[in-house]
Design a protein around this motif. Structure first.
Motif, mmCIF file in Angstrom:
data_model
loop_
_atom_site.group_PDB
_atom_site.id
_atom_site.type_symbol
_atom_site.label_atom_id
_atom_site.label_comp_id
_atom_site.label_asym_id
_atom_site.label_seq_id
_atom_site.Cartn_x
_atom_site.Cartn_y
_atom_site.Cartn_z
ATOM 1 N N ARG A 91 7.451 6.714 -9.556
ATOM 2 C CA ARG A 91 6.358 6.350 -8.653
ATOM 3 C C ARG A 91 6.909 5.638 -7.417
ATOM 4 O O ARG A 91 6.481 5.910 -6.288
ATOM 5 C CB ARG A 91 5.362 5.459 -9.385
ATOM 6 C CG ARG A 91 4.086 5.203 -8.614
ATOM 7 C CD ARG A 91 3.115 4.326 -9.377
ATOM 8 N NE ARG A 91 2.814 4.871 -10.695
ATOM 9 C CZ ARG A 91 2.833 4.150 -11.810
ATOM 10 N NH1 ARG A 91 3.131 2.877 -11.777
ATOM 11 N NH2 ARG A 91 2.547 4.710 -12.971
ATOM 12 N N ARG A 92 7.878 4.738 -7.615
ATOM 13 C CA ARG A 92 8.479 4.017 -6.497
ATOM 14 C C ARG A 92 9.185 4.974 -5.541
ATOM 15 O O ARG A 92 9.033 4.880 -4.314
ATOM 16 C CB ARG A 92 9.473 2.975 -7.030
ATOM 17 C CG ARG A 92 10.173 2.173 -5.957
ATOM 18 C CD ARG A 92 11.247 1.286 -6.545
ATOM 19 N NE ARG A 92 12.299 2.005 -7.227
ATOM 20 C CZ ARG A 92 13.335 2.598 -6.615
ATOM 21 N NH1 ARG A 92 13.440 2.553 -5.315
ATOM 22 N NH2 ARG A 92 14.261 3.221 -7.312
ATOM 23 N N LYS A 93 9.937 5.921 -6.097
ATOM 24 C CA LYS A 93 10.651 6.880 -5.256
ATOM 25 C C LYS A 93 9.684 7.795 -4.511
ATOM 26 O O LYS A 93 9.902 8.141 -3.352
ATOM 27 C CB LYS A 93 11.607 7.715 -6.103
ATOM 28 C CG LYS A 93 12.830 6.952 -6.561
ATOM 29 C CD LYS A 93 13.768 7.854 -7.323
ATOM 30 C CE LYS A 93 15.028 7.134 -7.714
ATOM 31 N NZ LYS A 93 15.970 7.995 -8.435
ATOM 32 N N LYS A 94 8.605 8.184 -5.167
ATOM 33 C CA LYS A 94 7.628 9.057 -4.522
ATOM 34 C C LYS A 94 6.973 8.344 -3.337
ATOM 35 O O LYS A 94 6.775 8.934 -2.266
ATOM 36 C CB LYS A 94 6.556 9.483 -5.534
ATOM 37 C CG LYS A 94 5.562 10.469 -4.986
ATOM 38 C CD LYS A 94 4.601 10.928 -6.044
ATOM 39 C CE LYS A 94 3.656 11.975 -5.489
ATOM 40 N NZ LYS A 94 2.694 12.442 -6.483
ATOM 41 N N GLU A 95 6.643 7.068 -3.511
ATOM 42 C CA GLU A 95 6.057 6.296 -2.410
ATOM 43 C C GLU A 95 7.060 6.122 -1.270
ATOM 44 O O GLU A 95 6.684 6.114 -0.100
ATOM 45 C CB GLU A 95 5.576 4.943 -2.915
ATOM 46 C CG GLU A 95 4.352 5.042 -3.804
ATOM 47 C CD GLU A 95 3.976 3.715 -4.438
ATOM 48 O OE1 GLU A 95 4.673 2.705 -4.179
ATOM 49 O OE2 GLU A 95 2.996 3.689 -5.187
ATOM 50 N N ARG A 139 9.403 8.295 -0.436
ATOM 51 C CA ARG A 139 9.487 9.580 0.248
ATOM 52 C C ARG A 139 8.248 9.850 1.098
ATOM 53 O O ARG A 139 8.310 10.579 2.088
ATOM 54 C CB ARG A 139 9.660 10.712 -0.773
ATOM 55 C CG ARG A 139 11.042 10.826 -1.351
ATOM 56 C CD ARG A 139 11.201 12.112 -2.128
ATOM 57 N NE ARG A 139 10.302 12.211 -3.262
ATOM 58 C CZ ARG A 139 10.572 11.815 -4.502
ATOM 59 N NH1 ARG A 139 11.744 11.263 -4.763
ATOM 60 N NH2 ARG A 139 9.715 11.954 -5.471
ATOM 61 N N GLU A 140 7.126 9.281 0.722
ATOM 62 C CA GLU A 140 5.869 9.521 1.440
ATOM 63 C C GLU A 140 5.960 9.090 2.902
ATOM 64 O O GLU A 140 5.378 9.733 3.776
ATOM 65 C CB GLU A 140 4.730 8.766 0.738
ATOM 66 C CG GLU A 140 3.363 9.057 1.297
ATOM 67 C CD GLU A 140 2.918 10.488 1.053
ATOM 68 O OE1 GLU A 140 2.152 11.005 1.895
ATOM 69 O OE2 GLU A 140 3.331 11.082 0.049
ATOM 70 N N ARG A 154 5.022 11.490 6.099
ATOM 71 C CA ARG A 154 4.033 11.137 7.128
ATOM 72 C C ARG A 154 4.656 11.192 8.519
ATOM 73 O O ARG A 154 4.025 11.637 9.470
ATOM 74 C CB ARG A 154 3.469 9.740 6.875
ATOM 75 C CG ARG A 154 2.481 9.698 5.735
ATOM 76 C CD ARG A 154 1.809 8.363 5.632
ATOM 77 N NE ARG A 154 0.965 8.151 6.797
ATOM 78 C CZ ARG A 154 0.510 6.980 7.193
ATOM 79 N NH1 ARG A 154 0.837 5.896 6.531
ATOM 80 N NH2 ARG A 154 -0.263 6.867 8.245
#
Length: 100
Positions: free
Chosen positions: A24-28, A30-31, A35
């Motif tokens: 979850r931390r890595k996905k955020e 990369r977000e 953007r």
């Protein structure tokens, strides 16, 4: 049992994966890059709307940061006493207040 609660029930019974928090931390993280890429690619009306929304977010962030910095600043308390009645080095600490 309602039909849409099977995922929550499975989490309750068996728990989450051990690396779920890291994923979850890595996905955020990369977000942010996604953007930024969208901001570069967006053209026309969608680009304008996205830029306006992003500008509003940044302005809100600046206001929030300024409020937190203001909270830590110190200023002298005004008791209505004359300014030059007592020298500054003789003032007690209770007469110095925080901004909030």
């Amino acid at each position: 049992m309602p039909q849409n609660e099977h995922i929550e029930l499975h989490k309750k019974r068996y728990g989450e994966r051990l690396d779920r928090a890291e994923k979850r931390r890595k996905k955020e993280a990369r977000e942010v890059h996604k953007r930024a890429e969208y901001a570069r690619k967006a053209i026309g009306l969608k680009g304008k709307m996205f830029a306006k929304k992003r500008h509003q977010e940044k302005a809100l962030m600046k206001k929030t940061i300024a409020m937190h910095e203001e909270k830590d600043k110190k200023h002298k308390a005004d008791d209505g006493a004359p300014q030059n009645a007592v020298p500054a080095y003789l003032l007690e600490r209770e007469q110095v207040d925080r901004a909030k």
